[in-house]
Scaffold this motif. Structure first.
Motif, PDB file in Angstrom:
ATOM      1  N   ARG A  61       5.138  -6.411 -13.401  1.00  0.00           N
ATOM      2  CA  ARG A  61       4.114  -7.272 -13.986  1.00  0.00           C
ATOM      3  C   ARG A  61       2.739  -6.753 -13.593  1.00  0.00           C
ATOM      4  O   ARG A  61       2.454  -6.535 -12.425  1.00  0.00           O
ATOM      5  N   ARG A  62       1.928  -6.540 -14.609  1.00  0.00           N
ATOM      6  CA  ARG A  62       0.566  -6.044 -14.391  1.00  0.00           C
ATOM      7  C   ARG A  62      -0.394  -6.988 -15.099  1.00  0.00           C
ATOM      8  O   ARG A  62      -0.527  -6.949 -16.326  1.00  0.00           O
ATOM      9  N   GLY A  63      -1.024  -7.872 -14.330  1.00  0.00           N
ATOM     10  CA  GLY A  63      -1.881  -8.882 -14.934  1.00  0.00           C
ATOM     11  C   GLY A  63      -1.061  -9.827 -15.788  1.00  0.00           C
ATOM     12  O   GLY A  63      -0.075 -10.403 -15.326  1.00  0.00           O
ATOM     13  N   GLU A  64      -1.427  -9.952 -17.052  1.00  0.00           N
ATOM     14  CA  GLU A  64      -0.710 -10.825 -17.978  1.00  0.00           C
ATOM     15  C   GLU A  64       0.425 -10.099 -18.686  1.00  0.00           C
ATOM     16  O   GLU A  64       1.218 -10.712 -19.394  1.00  0.00           O
ATOM     17  N   GLU A  65       0.530  -8.781 -18.489  1.00  0.00           N
ATOM     18  CA  GLU A  65       1.549  -7.990 -19.183  1.00  0.00           C
ATOM     19  C   GLU A  65       2.793  -7.817 -18.321  1.00  0.00           C
ATOM     20  O   GLU A  65       2.706  -7.643 -17.103  1.00  0.00           O
ATOM     21  N   MET A  66       3.955  -7.864 -18.977  1.00  0.00           N
ATOM     22  CA  MET A  66       5.225  -7.702 -18.277  1.00  0.00           C
ATOM     23  C   MET A  66       5.991  -6.536 -18.905  1.00  0.00           C
ATOM     24  O   MET A  66       6.343  -6.560 -20.088  1.00  0.00           O
ATOM     25  N   ASN A  67       6.243  -5.505 -18.129  1.00  0.00           N
ATOM     26  CA  ASN A  67       7.037  -4.360 -18.569  1.00  0.00           C
ATOM     27  C   ASN A  67       8.479  -4.615 -18.164  1.00  0.00           C
ATOM     28  O   ASN A  67       8.841  -4.461 -16.992  1.00  0.00           O
ATOM     29  N   ILE A  68       9.292  -5.029 -19.131  1.00  0.00           N
ATOM     30  CA  ILE A  68      10.668  -5.431 -18.799  1.00  0.00           C
ATOM     31  C   ILE A  68      11.660  -4.264 -18.834  1.00  0.00           C
ATOM     32  O   ILE A  68      12.841  -4.450 -18.556  1.00  0.00           O
ATOM     33  N   LYS A  73       0.807  -1.233   0.000  1.00  0.00           N
ATOM     34  CA  LYS A  73       0.000   0.000   0.000  1.00  0.00           C
ATOM     35  C   LYS A  73       0.832   1.272   0.000  1.00  0.00           C
ATOM     36  O   LYS A  73       0.494   2.231  -0.708  1.00  0.00           O
ATOM     37  N   PRO A  74       1.921   1.363   0.772  1.00  0.00           N
ATOM     38  CA  PRO A  74       2.696   2.614   0.776  1.00  0.00           C
ATOM     39  C   PRO A  74       3.297   2.976  -0.593  1.00  0.00           C
ATOM     40  O   PRO A  74       3.674   4.128  -0.803  1.00  0.00           O
ATOM     41  N   MET A  75       3.402   1.992  -1.517  1.00  0.00           N
ATOM     42  CA  MET A  75       3.972   2.259  -2.842  1.00  0.00           C
ATOM     43  C   MET A  75       2.922   2.671  -3.868  1.00  0.00           C
ATOM     44  O   MET A  75       3.267   3.207  -4.917  1.00  0.00           O
ATOM     45  N   LEU A  76       1.652   2.411  -3.570  1.00  0.00           N
ATOM     46  CA  LEU A  76       0.589   2.653  -4.549  1.00  0.00           C
ATOM     47  C   LEU A  76       0.522   4.126  -4.945  1.00  0.00           C
ATOM     48  O   LEU A  76       0.579   5.023  -4.091  1.00  0.00           O
ATOM     49  N   GLY A  77       0.401   4.344  -6.251  1.00  0.00           N
ATOM     50  CA  GLY A  77       0.293   5.702  -6.778  1.00  0.00           C
ATOM     51  C   GLY A  77       1.619   6.408  -6.965  1.00  0.00           C
ATOM     52  O   GLY A  77       1.678   7.483  -7.579  1.00  0.00           O
ATOM     53  N   LYS A  78       2.691   5.815  -6.471  1.00  0.00           N
ATOM     54  CA  LYS A  78       4.014   6.427  -6.619  1.00  0.00           C
ATOM     55  C   LYS A  78       4.723   5.861  -7.840  1.00  0.00           C
ATOM     56  O   LYS A  78       4.438   4.750  -8.289  1.00  0.00           O
ATOM     57  N   ASN A  79       5.659   6.629  -8.374  1.00  0.00           N
ATOM     58  CA  ASN A  79       6.439   6.118  -9.495  1.00  0.00           C
ATOM     59  C   ASN A  79       7.810   5.653  -8.990  1.00  0.00           C
ATOM     60  O   ASN A  79       8.171   5.870  -7.825  1.00  0.00           O
ATOM     61  N   LEU A  80       8.575   5.009  -9.889  1.00  0.00           N
ATOM     62  CA  LEU A  80       9.862   4.440  -9.476  1.00  0.00           C
ATOM     63  C   LEU A  80      10.859   5.510  -9.048  1.00  0.00           C
ATOM     64  O   LEU A  80      11.693   5.276  -8.165  1.00  0.00           O
ATOM     65  N   GLN A  81      10.756   6.689  -9.656  1.00  0.00           N
ATOM     66  CA  GLN A  81      11.666   7.777  -9.276  1.00  0.00           C
ATOM     67  C   GLN A  81      11.392   8.235  -7.846  1.00  0.00           C
ATOM     68  O   GLN A  81      12.320   8.471  -7.070  1.00  0.00           O
ATOM     69  N   GLU A  82      10.116   8.330  -7.492  1.00  0.00           N
ATOM     70  CA  GLU A  82       9.756   8.746  -6.140  1.00  0.00           C
ATOM     71  C   GLU A  82      10.168   7.693  -5.098  1.00  0.00           C
ATOM     72  O   GLU A  82      10.611   8.032  -4.001  1.00  0.00           O
ATOM     73  N   SER A 130       0.252   0.533  -9.506  1.00  0.00           N
ATOM     74  CA  SER A 130      -1.167   0.361  -9.212  1.00  0.00           C
ATOM     75  C   SER A 130      -1.377  -0.876  -8.360  1.00  0.00           C
ATOM     76  O   SER A 130      -0.503  -1.750  -8.275  1.00  0.00           O
ATOM     77  N   GLU A 131      -2.551  -0.973  -7.750  1.00  0.00           N
ATOM     78  CA  GLU A 131      -2.875  -2.140  -6.943  1.00  0.00           C
ATOM     79  C   GLU A 131      -2.867  -3.402  -7.800  1.00  0.00           C
ATOM     80  O   GLU A 131      -3.407  -3.410  -8.906  1.00  0.00           O
TER      81      GLU A 131
END
Length: 232
Positions: A194-201, A170-179, A210-211
């Motif tokens: 990983r978001r659902g079936e998608e993987m951002n490599i 929860k403390p990470m939700l809504g934040k970006n990697l830079q923050e 996101s949650e």
């Protein structure tokens, strides 16, 4: 039954790797079933005929044989397999002897299950290409999950480095990697999201979490533990 090497030493069907798994206990049968389910040719070997019969309908071929008998393995054409997994359970002597025979026969890649660190060291010294510690690794995964429910998986890459799948707390939700600045704060690197079936490599610094997102993080063990505890 299985394709063999031609005169040039190459397999006649290079599109599909061939695996042999020795020892049809829980670990060995699980590996054999998984490989077979992925479409690979799998030869299952066990000294216990009942075990080979139980898996015969799942793998390409199953035989009852003594893996410490060099002539028996030679007759099975074991040297023609791309990878041989030695999954012998309690009999450490049989595990070591089987590994020695496979090495002498020229098997290209040998993966062996070890019962202990000492067993693993012996296997490495006699030529095992990779030593696997299924009980230890599973214990490690369970321990990390118990310590931090956000940890979905934990894999040891080396004595010093590991990789983990971490459900975004929860403390990470809504934040970006830079923050979050995980690399500067904890010395770990976010390899993927990983978001659902998608993987951002190749996540960007501005990507917001996101949650339900899962972070794939690599780093030194002590740094990963520090990160885990921070978001426990």
């Amino acid at each position: 039954m299985f394709e063999t090497k031609n005169a040039s030493g190459r397999y006649t069907d290079m599109a599909k790797k061939q695996y042999a798994v020795i020892g049809m206990g829980r670990f060995g049968s699980s590996v054999a079933k998984a490989l077979s389910g992925m479409g690979f040719d799998v030869l299952a070997i066990d000294a216990d005929e009942q075990r080979t019969q139980e898996i015969s309908g799942i793998v390409t071929h199953a035989v009852s044989a003594d893996s410490t008998d060099e002539e028996a393995l030679r007759a099975l054409g074991i040297r023609n397999f791309d990878v041989v997994v030695v999954a012998i359970g309690e009999d450490i002597q049989a595990s070591i002897l089987t590994t020695l025979i496979l090495k002498d026969l020229g098997v290209p890649a040998i993966l062996v299950k070890a019962k202990s660190e000492l067993h693993g060291k012996v296997l490495s010294k006699i030529g095992a290409d990779k030593v696997i510690y299924p009980e230890r690794d599973m214990g490690m995964r369970v321990a990390h999950h118990l310590a931090s429910p956000n940890i979905l998986d934990y894999i040891e890459l080396s004595p010093d480095y590991s990789i983990l799948d971490m459900k975004v707390p929860k403390p990470m939700l809504g934040k970006n990697l830079q923050e979050l600045n995980i690399r500067a704060k904890y010395g770990c690197n976010v390899m993927a999201i990983r978001r659902g079936e998608e993987m951002n490599i190749s996540p960007r610094a501005e990507d917001r979490l996101s949650e339900g997102d899962v972070l794939v993080i690599v780093g030194r063990k002590e740094h990963l533990t520090k990160l885990e505890m921070a978001y426990q």
